[in-house]
Structure formats: structure tokens, C-alpha cells
Scaffold this motif. Structure first.
Motif, mmCIF file in Angstrom:
data_model
loop_
_atom_site.group_PDB
_atom_site.id
_atom_site.type_symbol
_atom_site.label_atom_id
_atom_site.label_comp_id
_atom_site.label_asym_id
_atom_site.label_seq_id
_atom_site.Cartn_x
_atom_site.Cartn_y
_atom_site.Cartn_z
ATOM 1 N N ALA A 214 -1.019 5.604 -8.450
ATOM 2 C CA ALA A 214 0.303 5.168 -8.891
ATOM 3 C C ALA A 214 1.309 5.213 -7.742
ATOM 4 O O ALA A 214 2.166 4.331 -7.616
ATOM 5 C CB ALA A 214 0.785 6.049 -10.039
ATOM 6 N N ALA A 215 1.199 6.217 -6.869
ATOM 7 C CA ALA A 215 2.112 6.316 -5.732
ATOM 8 C C ALA A 215 1.901 5.168 -4.760
ATOM 9 O O ALA A 215 2.863 4.616 -4.207
ATOM 10 C CB ALA A 215 1.911 7.656 -5.033
ATOM 11 N N ASN A 216 0.646 4.782 -4.535
ATOM 12 C CA ASN A 216 0.370 3.628 -3.663
ATOM 13 C C ASN A 216 0.962 2.349 -4.229
ATOM 14 O O ASN A 216 1.521 1.528 -3.503
ATOM 15 C CB ASN A 216 -1.138 3.471 -3.470
ATOM 16 C CG ASN A 216 -1.742 4.564 -2.609
ATOM 17 O OD1 ASN A 216 -1.042 5.176 -1.795
ATOM 18 N ND2 ASN A 216 -3.033 4.822 -2.777
ATOM 19 N N ILE A 217 0.813 2.168 -5.538
ATOM 20 C CA ILE A 217 1.374 0.981 -6.187
ATOM 21 C C ILE A 217 2.898 1.009 -6.104
ATOM 22 O O ILE A 217 3.548 -0.024 -5.874
ATOM 23 C CB ILE A 217 0.912 0.895 -7.655
ATOM 24 C CG1 ILE A 217 -0.611 0.753 -7.729
ATOM 25 C CG2 ILE A 217 1.588 -0.267 -8.370
ATOM 26 C CD1 ILE A 217 -1.154 -0.512 -7.099
ATOM 27 N N ALA A 218 3.485 2.191 -6.256
ATOM 28 C CA ALA A 218 4.946 2.311 -6.163
ATOM 29 C C ALA A 218 5.439 1.922 -4.775
ATOM 30 O O ALA A 218 6.473 1.241 -4.641
ATOM 31 C CB ALA A 218 5.373 3.741 -6.504
ATOM 32 N N ASP A 219 4.722 2.343 -3.740
ATOM 33 C CA ASP A 219 5.122 1.972 -2.375
ATOM 34 C C ASP A 219 4.992 0.475 -2.164
ATOM 35 O O ASP A 219 5.858 -0.162 -1.543
ATOM 36 C CB ASP A 219 4.249 2.724 -1.359
ATOM 37 C CG ASP A 219 4.561 4.206 -1.306
ATOM 38 O OD1 ASP A 219 5.670 4.587 -1.747
ATOM 39 O OD2 ASP A 219 3.711 4.983 -0.840
ATOM 40 N N TRP A 220 3.907 -0.110 -2.660
ATOM 41 C CA TRP A 220 3.636 -1.536 -2.469
ATOM 42 C C TRP A 220 4.679 -2.396 -3.184
ATOM 43 O O TRP A 220 5.288 -3.282 -2.578
ATOM 44 C CB TRP A 220 2.234 -1.834 -2.983
ATOM 45 C CG TRP A 220 1.756 -3.231 -2.818
ATOM 46 C CD1 TRP A 220 1.638 -3.947 -1.662
ATOM 47 C CD2 TRP A 220 1.300 -4.100 -3.861
ATOM 48 N NE1 TRP A 220 1.136 -5.207 -1.912
ATOM 49 C CE2 TRP A 220 0.914 -5.329 -3.257
ATOM 50 C CE3 TRP A 220 1.163 -3.968 -5.247
ATOM 51 C CZ2 TRP A 220 0.412 -6.400 -3.998
ATOM 52 C CZ3 TRP A 220 0.656 -5.021 -5.978
ATOM 53 C CH2 TRP A 220 0.296 -6.224 -5.364
ATOM 54 N N ILE A 221 4.896 -2.112 -4.454
ATOM 55 C CA ILE A 221 5.882 -2.882 -5.220
ATOM 56 C C ILE A 221 7.287 -2.564 -4.734
ATOM 57 O O ILE A 221 8.162 -3.444 -4.662
ATOM 58 C CB ILE A 221 5.736 -2.603 -6.723
ATOM 59 C CG1 ILE A 221 4.362 -3.076 -7.208
ATOM 60 C CG2 ILE A 221 6.850 -3.284 -7.524
ATOM 61 C CD1 ILE A 221 4.080 -2.772 -8.664
#
Length: 748
Positions: free
Chosen positions: A672-679
Motif C-alpha cells: 500500500a505504501a508503494n502504491i501511495a508513493d506512485w499515485i
């Protein structure tokens, strides 16, 4: 961005003159456009002087005929014209006409092509018996009774097609080909096309599905495409039929460079007495089947394998898609919800920080959409070398070395410590163990290997060498273990910008084939970037000043994690009365909520009657009933999962709105943290631009481009919507978002 030659790029970007003629070819059916565009007639002296050698290959119709002395060919009714005495006076298209009676016609191609079928117009003097020859196939036709001839024979690896008649419908006659199409279908070009529009849309974060919409309008003043005309080729059309679009540009030397435009599928068509209109869309438009095979997996499943399962369930040919191998390293445990196959792929793409799209050949791609982590290493570096540091962009500290003409007497050089255990060396970058000979050659060429977390498309890179840079090197780019490209560079300098459009790769080997005489290879830094050589400039490329919009700022981004728990009580999930026959004794039950520990039973079983679950997921159970003929009531029981929601947050700006993003596949906090950084990086780029420009077939949705700007040099944009229009000339519109990710913003 579609690859093209340097000559093409120079012509399209020329500021001193107008562009030459632009071409478009549109095929509905199976036509090899590349073969069609490159075909030519050799040895013109073998044909009648009034032959046409280009028009039969360029979709021109033969409308009026010259009278000739062929047997039973010329009627005395005023419908034909007298034949001119010399070729210079020939004005009517007669197609290809053999010089001798029943002489052969040969068509050649500069390279080998696979041609699936042929469509020929012979006219009134058609061959009854003839032979079609190619490099690897010979087809004998007997008893032909029509001037419009179609064959589904396949001619593989063809560099020529030779047609030789042995019997003509009208006796002793010259052999004529009015028109030939390399394939089966309908084929339009500049002669018939009134307008064509291709619109592509790709969300960089997979907020919605990618789309390609193509609209075509062709001339129908002769009512050739009247839907009531039983002989019209319009009767060939079917919904879902393939449409191939090809763009061509005439270059300064008179040649035409052809670029693939799109492969889409026919949606609808209509015609009136003036024009016929077609509309088509991408493959995703037809992937509307439902995926029910979602399954909770405590040990996880890679997004790669999950995508394979979705595509297999949708019955997509494995030869027509490509999945980034990076997705093998991303695992999820949550079940895929009940959604359409295309929406399942969209969820996988978002969860894997990928984009989902259809390429110009009609293939489906799931490709990483972030700058991947990279690691550099070498198995032939000297003891004080740090090959891994060439990617960190930090200043390097050079040691004095005894190689020829390398060390200057300045305070910027450091004495080299002895090679001893426990000595900590300065950050030197890569220094090869091998020393070049007096001619610059090596016994074994030094190499640096760079491995990437995911595949990467690179439009060039920067190299920073130490003193006495090498003289020659080769880049070896690999993708999924296969060599994608070898690229040699010979004009190296101390700081070298490699302006080359590399093939996509996930491993890159830098091999130094010639060094500075009696010197080691010293490479301090390598800088990659998702670079581009395309610039939108005022007064030239742009036809109207750009319109910039400041989007609403996002203060916080919250990524929802969905956690599944096995806490439900066993209960009846479904009960139905079904009809069982000897040939159909299976029935599938579908569930609204995800369930596990499934079982089934007959409500009132009799002796020898059983019900068994033979296939299931969290959303369905397929039951097989034995010993029953007729109606029977079956029930399915199980436990339903309970779910809990939690959040991972990232602050993007001090002020603004709060955005919530939920992907049901995401449960892990690191994921979820990776997705948060990407988005989050995407949402921070909160400026949008609308551009109108001259039109360029090379550009795709999701490309990056530079925009001339007074305040920001090399302003980088990511295209998310591109519309290309043709009405005899090209024009285009673009919607793009400012790209402020950690991309190396360096212009070629």
C-alpha cells in the motif's frame, strides 16, 4: 513513441518548408499493408506500353478501357476509347497488361512477406485456368468464372508473385490485372478516404481503462458501398472484424516511410449516397466476459500469474499479450472480485504500478510504469573500484594511477592506499582491472552489468568518464533473458550523451571494446532517464498556444487496505431446483459475497444419487449430480469471509483536498505504501495542458514530450490523451499532465 528513421524525424520537424504528402491506408480484413506498400513491377519492357504499373497496387479502379485487337474483347458500342500510339499519350488506367498473348505478370517485394490470401480484379478478360507462383508455394487455379477473384492460399516468405494464364475467358487475349490486394478484405487509401480520426486515452495510474477509438469516412458517391447492393464488398463486413491503419510520409528523397497506426476492431458502419462511415475500438471493448475465479490465497499469488489466469479465462491467445516479468515479484493474497476481464486486468495493472494498453499491432501489454530500481556490478573491477556507485550520481574521488598520461599534478588527486585488509577506499566509481594495450585493445573486454527491477524504455543516457576516456564501447540490452539490441558507440568523450532510442530492457551490459592506450577504464557516473527527443515548439509544431490548467491540489492521499478474515459461521449460500440430463449433469452456483469451506448436498436424495463440487472459487461452485435424471434440488453451504478496512496515508501538500484510493487486491502495508508513493507522485503533478499541433503519427498515449516554456526550461509532459486527425493532411490535439517524477529532464 513509435520508432522512425532520422530522415523521417528531420522532415517532420523541418522549420524551413511544408511537409510533403502524407498517406494513410486502412484495411478491413487480412491484408498485408507492408507488402502492399512495397510491391513493384519489374521489367516494364515485358508489358504492353499502355500498362499502368503503380495504380493496380495503389487501389485505383479501372473505369474506362482502350479498344485493343484481343479476341472477343472490344465491343462496337462506343464504350471504349481508341488506343494512343505512344506511351506519352496514355491517360487511362488500364492496369497491368502483358505484352504477349497470355503472357505472365510478375510482382516483386524488396523483402520477404507472408501474404494470407489474394484479391484480384481481372476485368472482363479474366483467366479461366492460371498458375500463381511464389518462393515457397505454387497454386493452380482451374475453372475460374469471374473477373473478381479471391483466394485464401497463404504465400509464406514471398519475395515475388508470378501469375501465368493458360486459358482465357475470351480466347486469345492479353493477360490483365486491373487491381491486386495482398490479402482478403476491403482496402482504402488517400483516393477514397475523406477523413480519419484516431483517439487514444491511457491513465498513467490506471484510474480508468485504456481506450482507442477510430473513425473513418470514405467516398461513396458511386454507391459502391450501398448496403442493398448484393455485390458490394460491404457485405464482407462483420462486427469485431480487424481493421489495420497505416500512416505514410513522403520524405525529401521521394521515398515513403510507413508507420503502423493501429489495429482495432470494427464496431459499426453506415452509408449514404455521399460517404460511408466506420467506427472501431480496441480489444478491451470486447473483453466483457466476467471473471468469477477470485480466490483468497494465504501464501499469495504473483500478479503475473493472476494476470495469466485472467487472460486464460478470457480465452486470449497467448501470442497476443505480454506481461512484465517484474509482476512476478509482486504478490497479493486477496481474491479478485467479480468483475469483467478487462476490469480485472485494470486492477492488476494498478496494484502492480503498471499501465495496461494495446500496442499498434493489437497486442495487450501490462508494463511497469515507474523508474525501476537499478543495481550495477562488475566481475572485472580493480580492488579500489566501486562499480555499484556509478548509478548514485555522487561526485567521485579520483586516485592517482600510474597508467600512461592519466595523473595530473593537482591537489584533486589522492594517493592510492596499499591493498590491505580493512582499508576503506574513496568513492571512485568503476575502475577496470584490465589495462588496455598500446593499441587500445584488451585481452578480455571490461564490462559493467546493470540489472533493473523492471523493464525500462530509455531514450538515451549520460556517461561521465575519468581522465582518458575509452575509445569504443558496445551496449548489450536484454529483455527477459533475450538479447534485444546491440548498440556500438565510437565517438566517446569525457562526458558523453548517448542520444539513442534503446529497445526496452531489464538488463544492460556495457562492454568496453577499445580503451585509451595503456589506461584502465574509469567510469564515474551513468545517468538514465525516460528521455525523449520530441519537443513542442511555439510557431512551428504548435498551431495554437497551449492552454494550461491548475488542477485542485491534493493534501492527503489515503490507500485503503482490505483484510480478509475467516470468522463466518457455516450457512446455506444457495439453493436451486435444476434440471439434470444424461448429457448435462453440471450446474454452477454464483455467490455475491466471497465464501470458503464449500460443500453441497441434494435436498431429498434417493439411493445412488450424489452431488459433488468439481470446481470452485470464492465466488462460484460447479456441482456435478450423479444418478439423477429430471429435476432435483441442490443446496450449497459454506462460510463467508468478513473484511476489515484500514488505511495508509501520504501527505502531498500542506493544503488541498483528501483523496481516497481503493484497490481490493491490496492488503499488505508495504504494498500500500508503494502504491501511495506512485499515485502520490502523479497527483502532485497538478498541472494539465491542452495542445493543438501539426499532427505526428509517432506519438502514443503515455509518451513523454517536452514543451517550450518561458519560465521552465525543458518542461516535461506525459501525454494521457492523443487525437490524430487526417483529412488530406494531419492535425492533432493532446491532453497532457506535467511530469514531475524523478525523470532525468535532459533534451537530446
Amino acid at each position: 513513441m513509435q520508432a522512425a528513421s532520422t530522415q523521417y524525424k528531420d522532415h517532420m520537424k523541418s522549420k524551413d518548408r511544408l511537409r510533403n504528402q502524407t498517406y494513410i491506408r486502412v484495411t478491413i480484413g487480412l491484408i498485408n499493408q507492408e507488402a502492399q506498400a512495397s510491391a513493384y513491377i519489374p521489367s516494364h519492357e515485358n508489358y504492353a506500353y499502355y500498362s499502368s504499373f503503380k495504380r493496380p497496387l495503389e487501389n485505383y479502379e479501372v473505369q474506362e478501357l482502350y479498344a485493343t485487337c484481343d479476341q472477343d474483347y472490344t465491343p462496337v458500342d462506343g464504350s471504349m476509347y481508341f488506343l494512343p500510339r505512344t506511351r506519352a499519350d496514355v491517360v487511362l488506367n488500364q492496369g497491368i497488361v502483358s505484352k504477349e498473348l497470355m503472357g505472365p505478370v510478375e510482382i516483386r517485394f524488396p523483402i520477404q512477406h507472408d501474404i494470407k490470401g489474394l484479391t484480384l480484379e481481372f476485368g472482363k478478360a479474366f483467366p479461366v485456368d492460371f498458375i500463381v507462383e511464389s518462393d515457397n508455394n505454387t497454386v493452380e487455379i482451374t475453372g475460374n468464372t469471374v473477373g473478381h477473384f479471391v483466394t485464401e492460399e497463404i504465400f509464406t516468405g514471398a519475395t515475388f508473385l508470378r501469375f501465368t494464364p493458360s486459358r482465357m475467358a475470351n480466347g486469345q487475349s492479353r493477360f490483365r490485372i486491373h487491381k491486386i490486394t495482398m490479402g482478403i478484405g476491403i482496402y482504402f487509401d488517400n483516393q477514397q478516404i475523406l477523413s480519419a480520426t484516431k483517439k487514444e486515452h491511457i491513465s498513467p495510474i490506471m484510474e480508468e481503462l485504456p481506450t482507442i477509438d477510430f473513425n473513418l469516412s470514405v467516398n461513396n458517391k458511386d454507391r459502391a458501398f450501398d448496403i442493398e447492393n448484393e455485390e458490394s464488398s460491404v457485405n464482407f463486413l462483420e462486427i469485431g472484424q480487424g481493421i489495420t491503419v497505416l500512416y505514410g510520409q513522403e520524405l525529401d528523397d521521394g521515398s515513403v516511410e510507413w508507420l503502423p497506426g493501429a489495429k482495432v476492431q470494427l464496431k459499426e458502419w453506415s452509408a449514404d449516397d455521399e460517404e460511408m462511415s466506420f467506427s472501431a475500438s480496441d480489444r478491451f471493448d470486447y473483453m466483457d466476459g466476467t471473471y468469477h475465479k477470485g480466490l483468497y490465497r494465504p501464501d499469495g499469488i504473483s500478479l503475473y500469474d493472476l494476470a495469466l489466469d485472467v487472460l486464460s479465462d478470457a480465452r486470449i491467445d497467448s501470442r497476443t499479450y505480454w506481461i512484465d516479468s517484474y509482476l512476478k515479484s509482486v504478490k497479493v493474497v486477496n481474491p479478485m472480485p467479480v468483475v469483467a476481464h478487462k476490469e480485472a486486468l485494470q486492477l492488476i495493472a494498478n496494484a502492480g504500478r503498471c499501465i495496461l494498453y494495446q500496442d499498434r499491432e493489437g497486442n495487450i501489454f501490462l508494463k511497469s510504469s515507474f523508474i525501476p530500481a537499478m543495481e550495477a556490478s562488475s566481475n572485472n573491477e580493480t580492488y579500489f573500484s566501486h562499480a555499484g556507485s556509478v548509478l548514485d550520481k555522487s561526485p567521485k574521488m579520483p586516485y592517482a594511477m600510474t597508467t600512461q598520461n592519466y595523473t595530473s599534478v593537482t591537489p584533486t588527486r589522492y594517493f592510492l592506499p596499499r591493498q590491505e585488509e580493512g582499508v576503506i577506499y574513496l568513492n571512485t566509481g568503476y575502475v577496470s582491472e584490465a589495462v588496455a594495450g598500446s593499441d587500445g585493445s584488451f585481452a578480455f573486454n571490461p564490462t559493467i552489468e546493470i540489472n533493473l527491477e523492471a523493464s525500462f524504455k530509455c531514450f538515451g543516457l549520460n556517461l561521465e568518464f575519468g581522465s582518458n576516456n575509452p575509445l569504443e564501447m558496445v551496449f548489450h540490452a536484454y529483455q527477459d533473458g533475450e538479447l534485444a539490441e546491440d548498440y556500438t558507440v565510437t565517438d566517446l568523450t569525457a562526458t558523453k550523451v548517448i542520444s539513442h532510442e534503446f529497445e526496452e530492457f531489464d538488463r544492460l551490459i556495457l562492454e568496453f571494446t577499445k580503451g585509451y592506450p595503456n589506461n584502465r577504464i574509469v567510469l564515474n557516473n551513468i545517468t538514465f532517464g525516460d528521455r525523449t527527443d520530441y519537443v513542442f515548439e511555439y510557431g512551428h509544431e504548435l498551431t495554437k498556444t497551449p492552454k494550461g490548467t491548475q488542477l485542485t491540489k491534493v493534501r492527503d492521499l489515503q490507500i485503503i487496505r482490505t483484510l480478509y478474515n475467516q470468522a463466518g459461521e457455516n450457512k446455506e449460500l444457495a439453493k436451486e431446483i435444476i434440471v439434470v440430463t444424461a448429457t448435462d449433469n453440471r450446474y454452477t452456483f454464483y455467490f455475491t459475497n466471497p465464501a470458503y469451506d464449500l460443500s453441497c448436498a441434494l435436498t431429498t436424495p434417493e439411493g445412488g444419487q450424489t452431488a459433488t463440487i468439481i470446481d470452485s472459487s470464492n465466488y462460484f461452485a460447479t456441482v456435478e449430480v450423479i444418478g439423477v435424471t429430471g429435476t432435483v434440488e441442490v443446496s450449497v453451504s459454506g462460510r463467508e469471509y468478513t473484511t476489515a478496512k484500514t488505511k495508509v496515508s501520504r501527505q502531498l501538500n500542506p493544503t488541498g483536498s483528501m483523496e481516497t484510493w481503493e484497490n481490493p487486491l491490496i492488503s499488505d502495508v508495504v504494498h500500500a505504501a508503494n502504491i501511495a508513493d506512485w499515485i502520490g507522485d502523479y497527483l502532485k503533478s497538478d498541472r494539465q495542458y491542452d495542445l493543438q499541433y501539426r499532427g505526428e503519427p509517432r506519438i502514443d498515449a503515455n509518451d513523454i514530450v517536452f514543451l517550450e516554456n518561458k519560465y521552465v526550461p525543458d518542461l516535461l509532459l506525459r501525454v494521457y490523451e492523443h487525437t490524430l486527425k487526417f483529412n488530406g493532411a494531419l492535425s492533432g490535439t493532446i491532453k497532457a499532465r506535467r511530469d514531475m517524477s524523478n525523470v532525468a529532464a535532459a533534451k537530446d
